[in-house]
Design an enzyme around this catalytic site. Structure first.
Site, short mmCIF file in Angstrom:
data_model
loop_
_atom_site.label_atom_id
_atom_site.label_comp_id
_atom_site.label_asym_id
_atom_site.label_seq_id
_atom_site.Cartn_x
_atom_site.Cartn_y
_atom_site.Cartn_z
N LYS A 61 41.83 28.21 59.36
CA LYS A 61 42.44 29.37 58.71
C LYS A 61 42.47 30.56 59.67
CE LYS A 61 41.52 27.53 54.22
NZ LYS A 61 40.52 27.17 53.24
N GLN A 108 35.56 29.78 50.48
CA GLN A 108 35.69 28.34 50.72
C GLN A 108 34.82 27.56 49.73
OE1 GLN A 108 37.84 27.00 53.21
NE2 GLN A 108 37.43 25.17 52.04
N ASP A 154 44.20 32.25 46.83
CA ASP A 154 44.07 30.85 46.41
C ASP A 154 44.68 30.64 45.03
OD1 ASP A 154 42.97 29.06 48.20
OD2 ASP A 154 40.89 29.61 47.76
#
Ligand code: NAD
Length: 284
Positions: free
Chosen positions: A52, A96, A119
């Site tokens: 990322k 994460q 997300d």
């Protein structure tokens, strides 16, 4: 069989994001910023976070890595989220998953400002996806839709079968296909006859996490087969949920693993971060 090349489509998405980011960064004097939180030392998660950061550099974003020890407390993590919510240089926040067992994942997700929730896991964003009025789509299902569009495939009126009903892939995937007027069936671990449910699908999306679960006898001739799964085969090689070798000759379109959905998930995260940045400056 037509191979849908996720690497190529992802490169195009990232290229468009980079162009916009460059132009807008000049206008506003600040780059889009993505903060990524990693708690603990899960090796797969560490690789995802590194990727990322690499993607951010590639598209001209600022990235802020917060690597915390496995012993981090809920209070410490909540405090970090609060700090990132208030940080004007941070437009997207990603925690994460999975988090270490002692941490309450849901509470952390709920604490992220929905406007920075790139997300799209926050209940507000999940609800907005349900009613079709959203800013962000979860990266993997959004990436799958982008792949389907890139191949010039229309979903409208097609029989779509999604295998898997997780909150991050299966359920939103089904919703996005429904938004585009697919007739959608969702299969899961309690589905009685998976092969029967798959056999008449025009579009089949496998998001299970079981190597080579989908074999040629379960696929309709000419179907579009999208493989979200990421597994290791008996030789430790990365493979999907679809038995690519047998299915490829029967499918009309198919995505490979690696090089299919994976790169798209990464590209859509960059697109979502750009969207969050634009919205922070009041533009669409
Ligand atoms: P998950 O474990 O949360 O969900 C798996 C789903 O599969 C469940 O809903 C379960 O009911 C269903 N299932 C399990 N066994 C089944 C069976 N025998 N028949 C039918 N359904 C069955 O997993 P997830 O997070 O949704 O991820 C699914 C897969 O996609 C994993 O391999 C994961 O690594 C991969 N994934 C890939 C990307 C990517 O970018 N390529 C992103 C996210 C997840």
């Amino acid at each position: 069989m037509n191979l849908i090349n996720g690497k190529e489509v992802a490169a195009k998405v990232k290229n468009d994001v980079r162009g916009d980011a460059e132009y807008l960064s000049d206008c506003f004097g600040v780059k889009p910023g993505l903060a990524v939180i990693l708690v603990g030392d899960d090796p797969a998660s560490a690789v995802y976070v590194k990727n990322k950061t690499k993607d951010c550099a590639e598209v001209g974003f600022e990235s802020f890595e917060h690597i915390l020890p496995a012993s981090t407390t809920q209070e410490e993590l909540m405090a970090l989220v609060k700090q990132l919510n208030a940080d004007k240089k941070v437009h997207g926040i990603l925690c994460q998953l999975p988090l270490p067992k002692h941490l309450n994942e849901r509470e952390i997700i709920n604490a992220i400002d929905p406007k920075k929730d790139v997300d799209a896991f926050h209940p507000e964003n999940v609800g907005r996806i349900m009613i079709g009025d959203y800013d962000f789509l979860p990266c993997t299902p959004a990436g799958v839709m982008e792949l389907i569009h890139s191949a010039g495939i229309s979903v409208s009126g097609k029989k779509c079968t999604v295998i898997g009903r997780s909150n991050i892939v299966g359920k939103p995937m089904a919703m996005l296909l429904l938004h585009e007027n697919g007739t959608v069936t969702v299969c899961h671990s309690k589905t009685r006859n998976l092969a029967e449910e798959c056999k008449d699908a025009d579009i089949l999306v496998a998001a299970v996490g079981r190597a080579k679960l989908i074999t040629a006898d379960m696929v309709k001739e000419g179907a579009v087969v999208i493989d979200v799964g990421m597994n290791r085969d008996e030789n430790g090689k990365l493979c999907g949920d679809v038995d690519f070798e047998s299915v490829k000759d029967k499918a009309g379109f198919i995505t490979p693993v690696p090089g299919g959905v994976g790169p798209m998930t990464r590209a859509m995260l960059m697109k979502n971060t750009l969207t969050a940045y634009k919205k922070a400056f009041g533009i669409r």
